[in-house]
Design a protein around this motif. Structure first.
Motif, PDB file in Angstrom:
ATOM      1  N   PRO A  20      39.648  50.219  30.314  1.00 11.73           N
ATOM      2  CA  PRO A  20      38.953  50.002  31.591  1.00 11.73           C
ATOM      3  C   PRO A  20      39.578  50.777  32.751  1.00 11.73           C
ATOM      4  N   ARG A  24      37.558  53.407  35.086  1.00  9.50           N
ATOM      5  CA  ARG A  24      37.474  53.375  36.548  1.00  9.50           C
ATOM      6  C   ARG A  24      37.897  54.711  37.146  1.00  9.50           C
TER       7      ARG A  24
ATOM      8  N   VAL B 152      52.083  39.350  48.216  1.00 12.19           N
ATOM      9  CA  VAL B 152      50.877  39.319  47.391  1.00 12.19           C
ATOM     10  C   VAL B 152      49.804  40.098  48.138  1.00 12.19           C
ATOM     11  N   LEU B 176      52.886  41.429  44.055  1.00 13.94           N
ATOM     12  CA  LEU B 176      51.848  41.022  43.115  1.00 13.94           C
ATOM     13  C   LEU B 176      50.541  41.583  43.663  1.00 13.94           C
ATOM     14  N   PHE B 178      46.634  42.533  43.658  1.00 12.04           N
ATOM     15  CA  PHE B 178      45.282  42.244  43.181  1.00 12.04           C
ATOM     16  C   PHE B 178      44.286  43.334  43.566  1.00 12.04           C
ATOM     17  N   ALA B 179      44.713  44.325  44.349  1.00 11.78           N
ATOM     18  CA  ALA B 179      43.802  45.418  44.704  1.00 11.78           C
ATOM     19  C   ALA B 179      43.520  46.249  43.453  1.00 11.78           C
ATOM     20  N   PRO B 180      42.266  46.617  43.235  1.00 13.34           N
ATOM     21  CA  PRO B 180      41.910  47.303  41.982  1.00 13.34           C
ATOM     22  C   PRO B 180      42.278  48.782  41.992  1.00 13.34           C
ATOM     23  N   PRO B 182      46.099  51.437  41.245  1.00 15.13           N
ATOM     24  CA  PRO B 182      47.556  51.473  41.072  1.00 15.13           C
ATOM     25  C   PRO B 182      48.237  51.743  42.411  1.00 15.13           C
ATOM     26  N   GLN B 196      53.642  44.214  40.099  1.00 15.30           N
ATOM     27  CA  GLN B 196      52.910  43.557  39.019  1.00 15.30           C
ATOM     28  C   GLN B 196      51.446  43.502  39.449  1.00 15.30           C
ATOM     29  N   ILE B 198      47.440  42.580  38.909  1.00 14.24           N
ATOM     30  CA  ILE B 198      46.441  41.772  38.210  1.00 14.24           C
ATOM     31  C   ILE B 198      45.088  42.291  38.665  1.00 14.24           C
ATOM     32  N   ASP B 199      44.390  42.941  37.751  1.00 13.61           N
ATOM     33  CA  ASP B 199      43.123  43.566  38.106  1.00 13.61           C
ATOM     34  C   ASP B 199      42.022  42.821  37.367  1.00 13.61           C
ATOM     35  N   LEU B 200      41.301  41.984  38.113  1.00 14.37           N
ATOM     36  CA  LEU B 200      40.362  41.066  37.477  1.00 14.37           C
ATOM     37  C   LEU B 200      39.217  41.791  36.798  1.00 14.37           C
ATOM     38  N   THR B 201      38.755  42.874  37.406  1.00 13.26           N
ATOM     39  CA  THR B 201      37.665  43.629  36.792  1.00 13.26           C
ATOM     40  C   THR B 201      38.118  44.232  35.464  1.00 13.26           C
ATOM     41  N   LEU B 202      39.328  44.805  35.459  1.00 12.82           N
ATOM     42  CA  LEU B 202      39.822  45.412  34.222  1.00 12.82           C
ATOM     43  C   LEU B 202      40.041  44.357  33.135  1.00 12.82           C
ATOM     44  N   GLU B 203      40.519  43.173  33.530  1.00 10.49           N
ATOM     45  CA  GLU B 203      40.699  42.093  32.547  1.00 10.49           C
ATOM     46  C   GLU B 203      39.361  41.729  31.911  1.00 10.49           C
ATOM     47  N   LEU B 204      38.336  41.581  32.771  1.00  9.46           N
ATOM     48  CA  LEU B 204      37.016  41.206  32.259  1.00  9.46           C
ATOM     49  C   LEU B 204      36.444  42.303  31.372  1.00  9.46           C
TER      50      LEU B 204
END
Lengths: 220, 220
Positions: A20, A24, B152, B176, B178-180, B182, B196, B198-204
């Motif tokens: 993914p 992107r 965060v 931490l 959460f912005a989609p 790097p 660290q 956490i990319d919610l779109t990539l996880e989904l």
């Protein structure tokens, strides 16, 4: 080229989890062709990693020519199953759940929440992000009728296991779990439902280690 | 026993990342002593993994006697630096940021948000979870004055890198994200700020692979 299912089964999970990010990057690139070095810079992975990951499904960049951006993006979308669209259900329409649904509606990426469920009579029937929240007691029929295969869990810890068990019975294939508790640790057969947990408290606590001053350690 | 800093430096990151799960299990256990098997069942890790992880900081369960629940919990809290309390800042007080602050206030785990920042004049000055949102332009002074070491990030992708650079300059030790996108991929010196993401779109999207029907693969 033709991909058989057997071929794809051999792609390691770690590679799947990076696809993914490549997708992107490809969608954001304003060019026709790119290289593994370019994709590496856009994603933070090494060019060697990019080459190795893409080779798993037969995408080999030609030296000096690289990858066709549009074609590679389509291949990755196909492999991830995004070209068919993915219907998801959110269970637990509190602050976090609401934020997640709104967030994915902005940066969707072909995963679409088609249902939201909660057990709070005050919340059931309200509309969040265009979706009417339904009673969690209807979960199994909602999942089956809409052939939903992906669930996001933002329920309290005490409710998580029971909800997860019911989702498994209803035919859910994967759960993104935000409840601060392990779920479905005892599956029969093992691994029939893929569980990916994101535990925000644990993430913050682990980071605390890296920012704390470890100068003085007193005897325990 | 006495822990030196050098000793702790050798604990692998993967072990550090599991310690908060052990800590939570210990805090939830209604007993005085437990075993690696018990801790494994409570966390979803194998008993071998538990034994190996805990041995890194000299906690050896005695066969037939096990671990002292309270003492082991205190040791882990000390190692993670949680016994000193950890002050965190949230940058980006939108839906997701607001949900995260409220979530951690419920299941705090000794990481406390002491400041929230945003760039929206409509949001600056409002109170969320008891915290008054301040102007993001005051970020560096807020971080320095309150000696905040953990951030965060819930800002849009386009703003993430600039905010992260400023946080690094202000002395933040870990982010931490959460912005989609790097962030801080090009650090000097490398690794001075732990990121660290956490990319919610990539996880989904990655989960989409595991739930999609790969029966028929058409020629690409």
């Amino acid at each position: 080229m033709v991909h058989g299912r057997e071929h794809l089964r051999r792609i390691p999970e770690s590679t799947i989890r990076r696809l993914p990010a490549y997708l992107r990057a490809l969608e954001n690139l304003k060019c026709l062709r790119t290289t593994s070095v370019g994709l590496g810079e856009a994603t933070g992975y090494s060019s060697e990693q990019v080459r190795k990951d893409l080779a798993y499904f037969g995408a080999f960049g030609t030296r000096g020519v690289g990858y066709d951006v549009r074609d590679l993006g389509q291949q990755i979308r196909h492999i991830l199953g995004l070209d068919q669209g993915v219907r998801a259900v959110l269970v637990g329409a509190g602050h976090l759940g609401t934020a997640l649904v709104r967030y994915t509606q902005v940066s969707s990426g072909d995963v679409e929440f088609v249902a939201m469920l909660d057990n709070d009579p005050q919340v059931i029937g309200t509309t969040i992000g265009g979706i009417v929240v339904q009673d969690v007691r209807q979960m199994v029929s909602v999942v089956k009728e809409q052939t939903i295969r992906l669930a996001v869990l933002t329920v309290p810890a005490r409710a998580a296991e029971e909800v997860a068990q019911d989702l498994a019975k209803a035919g859910i294939g994967a759960i993104l779990n935000f409840a601060p508790v392990p779920i479905l640790t005892d599956q029969h057969p093992p691994g029939s439902v893929l569980v990916q947990s994101i535990d925000l408290t644990l993430e913050l606590q682990a980071l605390a280690y890296f920012v704390s001053e470890h100068d003085v350690f007193s005897p325990a």
